[in-house]
Design a protein around this motif. Structure first.
Motif, PDB file in Angstrom:
ATOM      1  N   GLU A 160       0.980   5.233  11.602  1.00 12.12           N
ATOM      2  CA  GLU A 160       1.289   4.189  12.569  1.00 12.12           C
ATOM      3  C   GLU A 160       0.013   3.641  13.198  1.00 12.12           C
ATOM      4  O   GLU A 160      -0.138   2.443  13.422  1.00 12.12           O
ATOM      5  N   GLY A 161      -0.951   4.532  13.491  1.00 11.83           N
ATOM      6  CA  GLY A 161      -2.223   4.102  14.049  1.00 11.83           C
ATOM      7  C   GLY A 161      -3.001   3.235  13.079  1.00 11.83           C
ATOM      8  O   GLY A 161      -3.613   2.226  13.470  1.00 11.83           O
ATOM      9  N   ILE A 162      -2.980   3.598  11.789  1.00 10.70           N
ATOM     10  CA  ILE A 162      -3.664   2.792  10.774  1.00 10.70           C
ATOM     11  C   ILE A 162      -2.996   1.426  10.641  1.00 10.70           C
ATOM     12  O   ILE A 162      -3.668   0.391  10.596  1.00 10.70           O
ATOM     13  N   PHE A 163      -1.677   1.421  10.584  1.00 10.03           N
ATOM     14  CA  PHE A 163      -0.956   0.152  10.438  1.00 10.03           C
ATOM     15  C   PHE A 163      -1.270  -0.800  11.580  1.00 10.03           C
ATOM     16  O   PHE A 163      -1.438  -2.006  11.377  1.00 10.03           O
ATOM     17  N   ARG A 182       3.554  -4.841   8.919  1.00 10.26           N
ATOM     18  CA  ARG A 182       3.938  -3.485   9.324  1.00 10.26           C
ATOM     19  C   ARG A 182       5.435  -3.289   9.203  1.00 10.26           C
ATOM     20  O   ARG A 182       5.909  -2.229   8.783  1.00 10.26           O
ATOM     21  N   GLN A 183       6.186  -4.295   9.570  1.00 10.85           N
ATOM     22  CA  GLN A 183       7.637  -4.200   9.505  1.00 10.85           C
ATOM     23  C   GLN A 183       8.112  -4.061   8.064  1.00 10.85           C
ATOM     24  O   GLN A 183       9.009  -3.260   7.761  1.00 10.85           O
ATOM     25  N   ILE A 184       7.501  -4.810   7.153  1.00 14.06           N
ATOM     26  CA  ILE A 184       7.872  -4.739   5.738  1.00 14.06           C
ATOM     27  C   ILE A 184       7.570  -3.354   5.175  1.00 14.06           C
ATOM     28  O   ILE A 184       8.411  -2.731   4.509  1.00 14.06           O
ATOM     29  N   ILE A 185       6.360  -2.856   5.441  1.00 14.75           N
ATOM     30  CA  ILE A 185       5.959  -1.542   4.932  1.00 14.75           C
ATOM     31  C   ILE A 185       6.850  -0.450   5.505  1.00 14.75           C
ATOM     32  O   ILE A 185       7.320   0.442   4.791  1.00 14.75           O
ATOM     33  N   SER A 186       7.095  -0.508   6.806  1.00 18.00           N
ATOM     34  CA  SER A 186       7.919   0.505   7.464  1.00 18.00           C
ATOM     35  C   SER A 186       9.342   0.508   6.917  1.00 18.00           C
ATOM     36  O   SER A 186       9.914   1.569   6.633  1.00 18.00           O
ATOM     37  N   PRO A 207       0.827  -1.217   0.000  1.00 18.27           N
ATOM     38  CA  PRO A 207       0.000   0.000   0.000  1.00 18.27           C
ATOM     39  C   PRO A 207       0.852   1.254   0.000  1.00 18.27           C
ATOM     40  O   PRO A 207       1.861   1.322   0.693  1.00 18.27           O
ATOM     41  N   VAL A 208       0.443   2.223  -0.813  1.00 20.51           N
ATOM     42  CA  VAL A 208       1.178   3.491  -0.822  1.00 20.51           C
ATOM     43  C   VAL A 208       0.612   4.405   0.257  1.00 20.51           C
ATOM     44  O   VAL A 208      -0.573   4.349   0.589  1.00 20.51           O
ATOM     45  N   LEU A 209       1.471   5.234   0.809  1.00 25.89           N
ATOM     46  CA  LEU A 209       1.071   6.173   1.847  1.00 25.89           C
ATOM     47  C   LEU A 209       0.735   7.494   1.168  1.00 25.89           C
ATOM     48  O   LEU A 209       1.605   8.149   0.599  1.00 25.89           O
ATOM     49  N   VAL A 210      -0.545   7.859   1.226  1.00 20.14           N
ATOM     50  CA  VAL A 210      -1.037   9.004   0.472  1.00 20.14           C
ATOM     51  C   VAL A 210      -1.676  10.018   1.410  1.00 20.14           C
ATOM     52  O   VAL A 210      -2.388   9.649   2.349  1.00 20.14           O
TER      53      VAL A 210
END
Length: 219
Positions: free
Chosen positions: A138-141, A150-154, A11-14
């Motif tokens: 962070e709250g959404i994740f 979460r670790q992969i995305i972060s 997912p992209v962070l928009v």
């Protein structure tokens, strides 16, 4: 190809960019009075465009600085001057004469969506706007993804953010961020119109923005 596969799966962070203006700078050694918007916009002469943070050779991109809340009150006007006159940060520079630039303020006609590449420690620690964005995501994740996801995305976004916000040492430094922007365009089309990232020349205190040529022309 690798960046496209990543964009397809992660997912992209928009965020919605809804600020009153963004500010851009260009050198003006002869104290010209510019009459055309194109004189202050992206470089219209494609043959003169070199590799940039998010562009290939001969590919116009509109680079600017967006208002935010740097913790040290670093003004966005000074940030965009440093982005344009990069040699001013050299320790051994000797300025023998006055130098002039023109700042232009670009009104945002309507909000648009931008991908964030500013979520890594240096940017977050120096800018309250980025800190707020970081806490929001962070709250959404925490509610939407497993700890492993979460670790992969972060890890991915911290890596891309650090690449987007580093001082250029060679053209290779920009290949990853440019490939990522092209992958975004291929997958999302014009849904995502820009990328925001920490400004390397403001030591990551301010937030820069890179908009596509089409966005500037049409919006």
């Amino acid at each position: 190809e690798i960046c496209y596969k990543i964009v397809c799966r992660v997912p992209v962070l928009v965020v919605e960019v809804d600020v009153p203006y963004i500010v851009r700078c260009r050198p003006n050694e002869h104290l010209q009075i510019f009459k055309n918007v194109s004189d202050l916009s992206y470089n219209p002469f494609e043959e003169k465009i070199d590799y940039g943070r998010f562009n290939l050779k001969r590919e116009p991109i509109f680079y600017a600085v967006t208002p935010s809340k740097p913790k040290n009150k670093f003004p966005e006007e000074f940030a965009t001057i440093l982005e344009t006159c990069k040699d001013l940060k050299k320790q051994d520079i000797v300025i023998s004469a006055n130098r002039y630039v023109t700042l232009s303020y670009w009104t945002i006609a309507k909000p648009f969506f931008a991908v964030i590449l500013s979520l890594y420690d240096d940017g977050i620690n120096k800018n309250s706007t980025l800190e707020h964005m970081h806490n929001f995501f962070e709250g959404i994740f925490e509610n939407k993804f497993t700890p492993e996801s979460r670790q992969i995305i972060s890890t991915l976004y911290r890596y891309l953010s650090s690449k987007a916000s580093c001082i250029k040492e060679s053209n290779n430094d920009y290949l990853i961020t440019t490939a990522f922007r092209h992958a975004l365009g291929k997958y999302y089309g014009q849904e995502v119109k820009a990328i925001i990232y920490s400004g390397a020349d403001s030591d990551n205190h301010c937030i820069n923005i890179a908009l596509t040529k089409k966005t500037v022309d049409e919006e």
